[in-house]
Motif scaffolding. Structure first.
Motif, short mmCIF file in Angstrom:
data_model
loop_
_atom_site.label_atom_id
_atom_site.label_comp_id
_atom_site.label_asym_id
_atom_site.label_seq_id
_atom_site.Cartn_x
_atom_site.Cartn_y
_atom_site.Cartn_z
N GLY A 275 9.48 3.52 -3.19
CA GLY A 275 8.10 3.94 -3.47
C GLY A 275 7.07 2.83 -3.36
N GLY A 276 7.51 1.58 -3.48
CA GLY A 276 6.61 0.45 -3.22
C GLY A 276 5.36 0.45 -4.08
N PRO B 202 -2.53 7.79 -8.16
CA PRO B 202 -3.16 8.91 -7.46
C PRO B 202 -2.92 8.85 -5.95
N LEU B 203 -2.61 10.00 -5.36
CA LEU B 203 -2.64 10.09 -3.89
C LEU B 203 -4.09 10.38 -3.53
N THR C 259 17.38 -6.66 -2.56
CA THR C 259 17.70 -7.42 -1.35
C THR C 259 16.42 -7.73 -0.60
N VAL D 150 14.49 -9.17 2.74
CA VAL D 150 14.59 -9.52 4.16
C VAL D 150 14.03 -10.92 4.32
N ALA E 94 8.42 -2.02 7.10
CA ALA E 94 7.53 -1.32 6.17
C ALA E 94 7.37 -2.17 4.92
N THR E 95 7.30 -3.48 5.11
CA THR E 95 7.16 -4.40 3.97
C THR E 95 5.72 -4.48 3.46
N ARG F 26 -1.92 -3.37 -11.98
CA ARG F 26 -2.13 -2.16 -12.78
C ARG F 26 -1.23 -2.16 -14.02
N MET G 233 5.01 -4.90 -9.50
CA MET G 233 4.43 -5.50 -8.29
C MET G 233 2.92 -5.64 -8.45
N GLY H 59 2.21 1.89 7.89
CA GLY H 59 1.72 1.53 6.56
C GLY H 59 0.47 0.68 6.63
N VAL I 74 -4.58 4.50 2.67
CA VAL I 74 -4.22 5.30 1.50
C VAL I 74 -2.82 5.92 1.67
#
Ligand SMILES: Cc1cc2nc3c(=O)[nH]c(=O)nc-3n(C[C@H](O)[C@H](O)[C@H](O)COP(=O)(O)OP(=O)(O)OC[C@H]3O[C@@H](n4cnc5c(N)ncnc54)[C@H](O)[C@@H]3O)c2cc1C
Length: 475
Positions: free
Chosen positions: A47-48, A57-58, A121, A123, A173-174, A202, A331, A415, A430
């Protein structure tokens, strides 16, 4: 110095580096083609930014009353709602979600599709293998392919030490385009001065009496749907009714002046009594999320600000007197860092002119939205302006070429790092657009591995678009 890695005695069709907003969707989409897919994720969940940076929120991406991101995004929303972890915001955002629920849903969807995941893990670096993959089919494509390099494997670091994991096609997709950057893809970052959008850390406050908080916010003229769905904000000089409270808190030494540069709180579906904050904004000199020293200092700066904001809420917002910190996002939230140079670079003009493309994979109507460390945030909203983009039924498209980095044969980068100018990135970044770019990347990479020896430019883009439509997408 040669790194002491060992090459694993297994390989995959597609390896996805980073199981975040775009990466999780890419992996699910690829696995649903029957491809053998491995997702490599630094954190312990998918989900990052949506889950581990707590961006709950989306953001709304609507044209003519219809959501422009469908397919896997629709399925995700249905599954979140079924768990009680998703909700539609009557104030306009298409969907809010509980990030813990999102982690379960994404993991379930990936494993159900037959995908694998390797958590905890990192990369570290790509291993380049010139000429390993088959040449693209047509003469034209072969000419285009000249001078490109090919990734053979990704060296990763985890409790097993350094390992090389091989695949035919790769998806970076980092968010920071780590793989692309280390593969030699030319990068951009920030505005014309190299200054990035502001980062935020947040957090949540739990133990909030939302009935009293709701009544208070209403008394301050901040419209609230109900105590179950709160949304409140304060930004200096933007006519927020909470500004006098902030001014008093600064004068009392509870807050710093910059704590009022951006303050926003939301309810979280499935978590009664908890408010998620889209702040604090990190110190302006710390703006590069791809710089490890700045990122670490941002974590420290954010945590200190969270202490101040918690004290402010307890002292100044009725209903928060005994609230406590529920979560500090694992994060730091990075809005923009590196952006790849792709086969096409999306521009502000493309957005305003509603550009359409033969190889479109995604439609967008979210405005340019720059959180600036220089001051003067910029939000071009669809209610303003005279360009075609400001019509209610307008949208522009994002071509597949924006996620195809120049110089590498078997890599896609969906992304927030997709190929775009600073302004254009602020609009397409977004979450729902990241989902859709990820879904398209997953199908393309899987077919590249299964049909074209890994060569992403060999895949028939019209067939990808058809597949996206068959999966419920709007392209
Ligand atoms: C503070 C903030 C507020 C925002 N508000 C909203 C909002 O309200 N609504 C909205 O729709 N969008 C919002 N956005 C934008 C949106 O959330 C992001 O642009 C989007 O989630 C980025 O998705 P991504 O897939 O590109 O990257 P991410 O979701 O960040 O995924 C990257 C993944 O890769 C992993 N990773 C990174 N490097 C490595 C590595 N070397 N090895 C292994 N794994 C790695 C990370 O752990 C992460 O899981 C906001 C963003 C921020 C930062």
């Amino acid at each position: 110095m040669t790194l002491p890695y060992r090459t694993l005695d297994r390989d995959w069709d597609v390896i996805v580096a980073g199981g975040g907003t775009a990466g999780a969707m890419a992996a699910i989409a690829a696995a649903r083609t029957g491809a053998r897919v491995l997702t490599i994720e630094a954190q312990g969940s998918l989900g990052g930014t949506g889950t581990n940076a707590w961006v709950t929120p989306l953001m709304r991406n609507v044209s003519a009353g219809e959501n422009l991101n469908r397919g896997l995004t629709d399925e995700l929303k249905r599954r979140l709602d079924a768990r009680g972890d998703g909700a539609t915001d009557p104030g306009g955002n298409d969907n809010w979600f509980n990030p813990e629920g999102m982690k379960f849903v994404l993991e379930h969807m990936l494993l159900e599709a037959g995908g694998e995941v390797l958590y905890h893990t990192h990369v570290v670096a790509p291993l380049m293998a010139e000429g390993r993959l088959e040449e693209p089919r047509s003469g034209e494509q072969r000419a285009e392919g000249e001078g490109r390099s090919t990734i053979d494997a990704l060296v990763v670091h985890n409790k097993g030490g350094l390992q090389a994991l091989r695949a035919a096609a790769f998806i970076d997709a980092t968010g920071d385009a780590d793989v692309a950057a280390l593969s030699g893809v030319p990068m951009r970052g920030g505005d014309d001065d190299g200054v990035h959008q502001a980062m935020s850390l947040r957090f949540t406050l739990a133990g909030v009496d939302t009935v009293r908080l709701c009544a208070f916010l209403r008394s301050q003229g901040q419209w609230q749907e109900s105590e179950h769905f709160l949304h409140f904000w304060m930004v200096w000089e933007k006519n927020s009714t909470l500004e006098p409270l902030f001014r008093r808190a600064v004068e009392a030494g509870v807050l710093l002046e910059r704590d009022g540069d951006y303050f926003q709180g939301f309810s979280v579906p499935g978590r009664p009594g908890e408010i998620s904050f889209n702040c604090p904004r990190i110190r302006p000199d710390l703006h590069d999320g791809a710089d490890p020293w700045q990122l670490s200092a941002a974590q420290v700066d954010g945590r200190q600000a969270i202490d101040r904001l918690t004290a402010f809420c307890r002292a100044f917002l009725p209903g928060c007197e005994t609230a406590f910190i529920g979560v500090v996002a694992p994060m730091v939230g990075v809005r923009e860092s590196r952006r790849i140079t792709g086969e096409y670079t999306l521009t502000l003009e493309d957005i305003l002119d509603c550009a359409q493309f033969d190889d479109a994979i995604c439609r967008n109507h979210y405005p340019v939205d720059i959180h600036s460390v220089k001051g003067g945030d910029r939000l071009l909203h669809d209610r303003e302006g005279t360009a075609p983009y400001f019509a209610k039924d307008a949208y522009h498209e994002i071509p597949l070429r924006c996620i195809v980095p120049v110089g590498v044969t078997n890599l896609l980068v969906p992304g927030r790092a997709a190929s775009s100018t600073f302004e254009a990135q602020s609009s397409i970044r977004v979450q729902q657009n990241c989902h859709t770019m990820g879904e398209a990347a997953g199908i393309t990479a899987a077919w590249a591995a299964q049909r074209c020896g890994g060569h992403v430019r060999g895949v028939d883009v019209q067939a990808v678009r058809e597949e996206l439509r068959d999966r419920g997408g709007v392209v």
